[in-house]
Design a protein around this motif. Structure first.
Motif, short mmCIF file in Angstrom:
data_model
loop_
_atom_site.label_atom_id
_atom_site.label_comp_id
_atom_site.label_asym_id
_atom_site.label_seq_id
_atom_site.Cartn_x
_atom_site.Cartn_y
_atom_site.Cartn_z
N LYS A 34 -17.56 58.85 45.43
CA LYS A 34 -18.83 59.44 45.00
C LYS A 34 -19.74 59.68 46.21
N LYS A 35 -19.77 58.71 47.13
CA LYS A 35 -20.56 58.87 48.36
C LYS A 35 -19.99 60.00 49.21
N ALA A 36 -18.66 60.03 49.35
CA ALA A 36 -18.00 61.05 50.17
C ALA A 36 -18.16 62.44 49.57
N PHE A 37 -18.27 62.50 48.25
CA PHE A 37 -18.39 63.79 47.57
C PHE A 37 -19.66 64.54 47.97
N LYS A 38 -20.62 63.83 48.55
CA LYS A 38 -21.84 64.50 49.01
C LYS A 38 -21.52 65.63 49.98
N ARG A 39 -20.42 65.47 50.75
CA ARG A 39 -19.97 66.54 51.65
C ARG A 39 -19.52 67.76 50.86
N CYS A 40 -19.07 67.55 49.66
CA CYS A 40 -18.54 68.62 48.82
C CYS A 40 -19.63 69.27 47.97
N SER A 41 -20.68 68.49 47.67
CA SER A 41 -21.67 68.93 46.69
C SER A 41 -22.53 70.10 47.15
N ALA A 42 -22.50 70.44 48.42
CA ALA A 42 -23.22 71.64 48.87
C ALA A 42 -22.60 72.89 48.26
N CYS A 43 -21.29 72.83 48.00
CA CYS A 43 -20.57 73.99 47.47
C CYS A 43 -20.04 73.80 46.04
N HIS A 44 -19.86 72.55 45.62
CA HIS A 44 -19.26 72.28 44.31
C HIS A 44 -20.15 71.35 43.50
N SER A 45 -20.17 71.56 42.19
CA SER A 45 -20.82 70.61 41.29
C SER A 45 -19.73 69.94 40.46
N VAL A 46 -20.11 68.89 39.76
CA VAL A 46 -19.18 68.25 38.82
C VAL A 46 -19.68 68.44 37.39
N GLU A 47 -20.65 69.33 37.21
CA GLU A 47 -21.19 69.65 35.89
C GLU A 47 -20.41 70.82 35.31
N ALA A 48 -20.14 70.74 34.02
CA ALA A 48 -19.41 71.81 33.33
C ALA A 48 -20.16 73.13 33.47
N GLY A 49 -19.45 74.16 33.92
CA GLY A 49 -20.01 75.51 34.00
C GLY A 49 -20.98 75.75 35.13
N LYS A 50 -21.27 74.75 35.96
CA LYS A 50 -22.22 74.94 37.05
C LYS A 50 -21.45 75.22 38.34
N ASN A 51 -21.22 76.50 38.58
CA ASN A 51 -20.54 76.93 39.80
C ASN A 51 -21.58 77.15 40.90
N LYS A 52 -21.15 76.91 42.11
CA LYS A 52 -21.99 77.17 43.27
C LYS A 52 -21.22 78.15 44.15
N VAL A 53 -21.22 77.94 45.46
CA VAL A 53 -20.39 78.74 46.36
C VAL A 53 -18.92 78.56 45.97
N GLY A 54 -18.59 77.33 45.55
CA GLY A 54 -17.27 77.02 45.03
C GLY A 54 -17.37 76.74 43.54
N PRO A 55 -16.24 76.66 42.87
CA PRO A 55 -16.27 76.44 41.42
C PRO A 55 -16.65 75.00 41.06
N SER A 56 -17.11 74.82 39.85
CA SER A 56 -17.36 73.48 39.32
C SER A 56 -16.05 72.70 39.33
N LEU A 57 -16.12 71.44 39.69
CA LEU A 57 -14.94 70.59 39.70
C LEU A 57 -14.89 69.70 38.46
N HIS A 58 -15.73 70.02 37.48
CA HIS A 58 -15.71 69.29 36.22
C HIS A 58 -14.33 69.44 35.58
N MET A 59 -13.71 68.32 35.26
CA MET A 59 -12.39 68.31 34.60
C MET A 59 -11.33 69.04 35.42
N ILE A 60 -11.37 68.87 36.73
CA ILE A 60 -10.41 69.54 37.62
C ILE A 60 -8.99 69.04 37.41
N ILE A 61 -8.83 67.74 37.15
CA ILE A 61 -7.49 67.18 36.96
C ILE A 61 -6.88 67.76 35.68
#
Length: 137
Positions: A34-61
């Protein structure tokens, strides 16, 4: 001969990942992820349907590559999804090490275009990030 070797690259990569990877969830630390994901959160969210520069990673698995609702992917991701790339923990761990190289190998190409610029060289860091994403499933 060269084409047949390229065609075998995705199979070899998948086999290598399967043989060398253990259970990613057991190996990673979701709290550290979760701490490391801060590097990812500039481009990705983990909220459903909330895309940024990159796609949402909600339910990626378990999700087919290139299929996040409302996100415009590169043609390489669309092709990977059509060829059967479905994200599981081990694939994500391998992908995060060098995203463009992973995707190119999966597709049997020399190069692909992708907006994903980050590379995560440390295995433990990749395992932690994926454990975090799994914890949100």
């Amino acid at each position: 001969m060269k084409k047949s070797l390229k065609a075998m690259a995705p199979v070899a990569l998948a086999l290598a990942v399967a043989l060398t990877s253990g259970s990613a969830f057991a190996e990673g630390d979701a709290a550290k992820g979760k701490k490391a994901f801060k590097r990812c959160s500039a481009c990705h969210s983990v909220e459903a349907g909330k895309n940024k520069v990159g796609p949402s990673l909600h339910m990626i698995i378990g999700r087919k590559a290139g299929s996040a609702e409302g996100y415009k992917y590169s043609s390489a991701f669309g092709e990977a999804g059509e060829k059967g790339l479905v994200w599981d923990a081990d694939m994500l761990i391998a992908y995060l090490e060098n995203p463009k190289k992973y995707l190119a190998a999966f597709l049997g190409k020399d190069k692909v275009k992708s907006k994903m610029a980050n590379k995560f060289k440390k295995l433990q860091l990749r395992e932690d990030i994926v454990a975090y994403l799994q914890s949100l499933q």
